[in-house]
Design an enzyme around this catalytic site. Structure first.
Site, PDB file in Angstrom:
ATOM      1  N   CYS A 166       0.564  -0.824   0.099  1.00  0.00           N
ATOM      2  CA  CYS A 166       0.516   0.078  -0.046  1.00  0.00           C
ATOM      3  C   CYS A 166       0.415   1.439   0.305  1.00  0.00           C
ATOM      4  O   CYS A 166       0.354   2.464   0.108  1.00  0.00           O
ATOM      5  CB  CYS A 166      -1.008  -0.023   1.525  1.00  0.00           C
ATOM      6  SG  CYS A 166      -2.159  -1.194   1.126  1.00  0.00           S
ATOM      7  N   HIS A 306      -2.308   7.741   5.890  1.00  0.00           N
ATOM      8  CA  HIS A 306      -2.975   6.801   5.615  1.00  0.00           C
ATOM      9  C   HIS A 306      -4.274   6.362   6.633  1.00  0.00           C
ATOM     10  O   HIS A 306      -4.705   5.330   5.496  1.00  0.00           O
ATOM     11  CB  HIS A 306      -1.692   5.908   5.704  1.00  0.00           C
ATOM     12  CG  HIS A 306      -1.919   3.815   5.033  1.00  0.00           C
ATOM     13  ND1 HIS A 306      -1.867   4.010   4.326  1.00  0.00           N
ATOM     14  CD2 HIS A 306      -2.570   3.134   5.576  1.00  0.00           C
ATOM     15  CE1 HIS A 306      -1.698   3.108   3.488  1.00  0.00           C
ATOM     16  NE2 HIS A 306      -2.213   2.212   5.002  1.00  0.00           N
ATOM     17  N   GLU A 317      -1.022   5.466  13.850  1.00  0.00           N
ATOM     18  CA  GLU A 317      -0.980   6.414  12.857  1.00  0.00           C
ATOM     19  C   GLU A 317      -1.260   7.944  13.928  1.00  0.00           C
ATOM     20  O   GLU A 317      -0.269   9.064  13.449  1.00  0.00           O
ATOM     21  CB  GLU A 317      -1.469   6.436  11.413  1.00  0.00           C
ATOM     22  CG  GLU A 317      -0.941   7.245  10.971  1.00  0.00           C
ATOM     23  CD  GLU A 317      -1.878   7.474   9.079  1.00  0.00           C
ATOM     24  OE1 GLU A 317      -1.255   8.278   8.872  1.00  0.00           O
ATOM     25  OE2 GLU A 317      -2.296   6.724   9.313  1.00  0.00           O
ATOM     26  N   LYS A 340      -9.768   8.122   2.943  1.00  0.00           N
ATOM     27  CA  LYS A 340     -10.564   6.758   2.323  1.00  0.00           C
ATOM     28  C   LYS A 340     -12.238   6.337   2.951  1.00  0.00           C
ATOM     29  O   LYS A 340     -12.038   5.778   2.522  1.00  0.00           O
ATOM     30  CB  LYS A 340      -9.254   5.504   2.928  1.00  0.00           C
ATOM     31  CG  LYS A 340      -7.859   5.815   2.386  1.00  0.00           C
ATOM     32  CD  LYS A 340      -7.024   4.312   3.126  1.00  0.00           C
ATOM     33  CE  LYS A 340      -5.657   4.451   1.821  1.00  0.00           C
ATOM     34  NZ  LYS A 340      -4.774   5.480   2.678  1.00  0.00           N
ATOM     35  N   HIS A 345     -10.038   2.323  -0.076  1.00  0.00           N
ATOM     36  CA  HIS A 345      -8.376   1.927  -0.238  1.00  0.00           C
ATOM     37  C   HIS A 345      -8.147   1.501  -0.647  1.00  0.00           C
ATOM     38  O   HIS A 345      -8.145   0.062  -1.395  1.00  0.00           O
ATOM     39  CB  HIS A 345      -7.701   1.128   1.441  1.00  0.00           C
ATOM     40  CG  HIS A 345      -6.210   0.543   1.571  1.00  0.00           C
ATOM     41  ND1 HIS A 345      -5.745   2.196   0.793  1.00  0.00           N
ATOM     42  CD2 HIS A 345      -5.637   0.328   2.381  1.00  0.00           C
ATOM     43  CE1 HIS A 345      -4.147   1.222   1.204  1.00  0.00           C
ATOM     44  NE2 HIS A 345      -4.117   0.418   2.189  1.00  0.00           N
ATOM     45  N   PHE A 404       1.436  -3.638   3.914  1.00  0.00           N
ATOM     46  CA  PHE A 404       1.808  -4.319   5.093  1.00  0.00           C
ATOM     47  C   PHE A 404       3.766  -5.122   4.627  1.00  0.00           C
ATOM     48  O   PHE A 404       4.410  -4.702   3.305  1.00  0.00           O
ATOM     49  CB  PHE A 404       1.707  -6.026   4.145  1.00  0.00           C
ATOM     50  CG  PHE A 404      -0.221  -5.721   4.334  1.00  0.00           C
ATOM     51  CD1 PHE A 404       0.085  -5.121   5.145  1.00  0.00           C
ATOM     52  CD2 PHE A 404      -0.947  -6.825   3.584  1.00  0.00           C
ATOM     53  CE1 PHE A 404      -1.913  -4.935   5.636  1.00  0.00           C
ATOM     54  CE2 PHE A 404      -2.189  -6.631   3.427  1.00  0.00           C
ATOM     55  CZ  PHE A 404      -2.748  -6.149   5.048  1.00  0.00           C
TER      56      PHE A 404
END
Length: 419
Positions: A166, A306, A317, A340, A345, A404
């Site tokens: 991502c 994010h 975050e 998002k 996403h 990831f």
């Protein structure tokens, strides 16, 4: 003696996602709080525990590529060609023979042609290896989005693709920025693309328990920082920027939109899908980007986070942002939002889409909202621009992407001011 790094500016934006098929459509949709999420139309939902996503509706690839060629490409390539066409038109850049060798492409994707892989695997199971299309490989591998865009625009400079989950398109933009900085190109098409709304794509993320399961209310399913968030929503589309060396852009009379000042990367080195404790990896990526930009945290006005709507990720975050920006974040002076909540996403395409949105926020002087916040998680204490846009002067902004494998990227932009 080390030469001073060349300055890099943004001159074009192309965006496509579930909220809209052009940058103006996306921007207007975000300000209106329009959700791109609905029940999936792309495949039979029988047996699927998650039945919704943020699909690009009524997308016609034949507007951008001939029918014969379109059949040879995965949907992620179609999206890359569409967003690149908009960005190139927006920039007004003409690729002459004199320019071509110094004009490159860097487009990332986390997964590539999932639709092609699934289709050709089914063909093989039904009819054997002879039924596999000769276009299976070139239609599905990650770097073919960059390859096709390069061919379309005669871009003979650096040609690369990043696949870092991502964070792919944030890394692609950051790496393209560095390519121009060090003098290996004068202009780059950069960003990311993704098309993973397929039976295996949605089914795989659902099997991980990573997705929201609000099948009865998809429009409000993605709710970053809300106490009842339960996972992310898969989106699709692309986000493409045209980057140019400052003097190159000025010489051709380009309309400059923003300047890229900083790019930071880090690794969590912690877990294959989970973030490091206290968001430590996120903190280091943001800090590195600010150091490259030669800015203090107090100078940043807006963060496009994010935040995907996962219980742990959003909180970590938020802690990392609070750690970097201190009292300005705690006192709600720093604006932070997750678009998002409307776009879903885009996985490897998220960073490109959100970089474009961040630049539009700077241009228009409006922070787009985080929608679907009903009651904040007590662990999340910042100004997340809840539910409606907030007018603000945004001179400096930061965009985050995390993936990831613990791969992190942050980009810092400056609203274009000639001085």
């Amino acid at each position: 003696m080390q030469l001073e790094a060349r300055r890099v500016v943004v001159t074009g934006i192309g965006l496509i996602c579930g909220v809209g098929k052009t940058a103006p459509e996306v921007w207007d949709g975000l300000l209106a709080g329009r959700s791109g999420m609905a029940e999936i139309q792309a495949f039979d939902l029988t047996g699927h525990p998650v039945r919704f996503a943020a699909e690009v509706k009524d997308f016609d690839p034949l507007l951008f590529v001939e029918k014969k060629e379109a059949r040879k490409m995965g949907r992620f390539i179609h999206f890359a060609l569409a967003a690149s066409a908009e960005a190139m038109q927006h920039s007004g850049l003409q690729v002459t023979p004199e320019v071509a060798d110094r004009f490159g492409v860097h487009i990332g994707s986390g997964i590539g042609g999932f639709d092609v892989i699934e289709r050709e695997h089914s063909a093989m199971l039904a009819g054997g290896p002879r039924k596999i299309s000769p276009f299976f490989i070139p239609g599905s591998i990650v770097n073919l989005a960059a390859g096709h865009v390069s061919i379309r625009y005669n871009a003979k400079g650096p040609n690369e693709a990043t696949a870092t989950a991502c964070t792919s398109s944030a890394h692609s933009i950051g790496d393209a920025f560095r390519i121009i900085q060090r003098g290996d190109a004068d202009a780059m098409i950069a960003g990311g693309t993704e098309a993973a709304i397929t039976p295996m794509g949605v089914g795989g993320f659902a099997a991980m328990k990573a997705l929201s399961t609000r099948n009865d209310d998809p429009e409000h399913a993605c709710r970053p920082w809300d106490k009842d968030r339960d996972g992310f929503v898969v989106g699709e589309g692309a986000g493409i920027l045209i980057l140019e060396e400052l003097e190159f852009a000025k010489a051709r009379g380009a309309n400059i939109l923003a300047e890229i000042l900083g790019y930071g990367m880090s690794a969590d080195a912690f877990h294959m899908t989970g973030m490091a404790p206290e968001g430590e990896g996120c903190f280091r990526a943001m800090t590195a980007a600010l150091q490259v930009a030669k800015l203090s945290p107090d100078q940043i006005d807006y963060v496009n986070a994010h935040a995907t709507s996962t219980p742990l990720g959003d909180a970590l975050e938020s802690k990392a942002i609070e750690h970097v920006f201190g009292d300005r974040a705690r006192n709600h002076e720093l604006l932070v939002s997750s678009t998002k909540s409307m776009t879903g996403h885009l996985l490897g395409g998220a960073g490109g889409l959100e970089a474009g949105i961040t630049i539009l926020a700077m241009q228009h002087g409006i922070a787009p909202p985080t929608t679907n916040i009903v009651e904040l998680d007590p662990e999340c204490r910042l100004n997340y621009v809840p539910n409606k846009p907030q007018p603000a002067r945004i001179d400096y902004a930061l965009s985050n992407s995390f993936g990831f494998g613990g791969t992190n990227g942050s980009l810092v932009f400056r609203r274009w001011m000639e001085s």
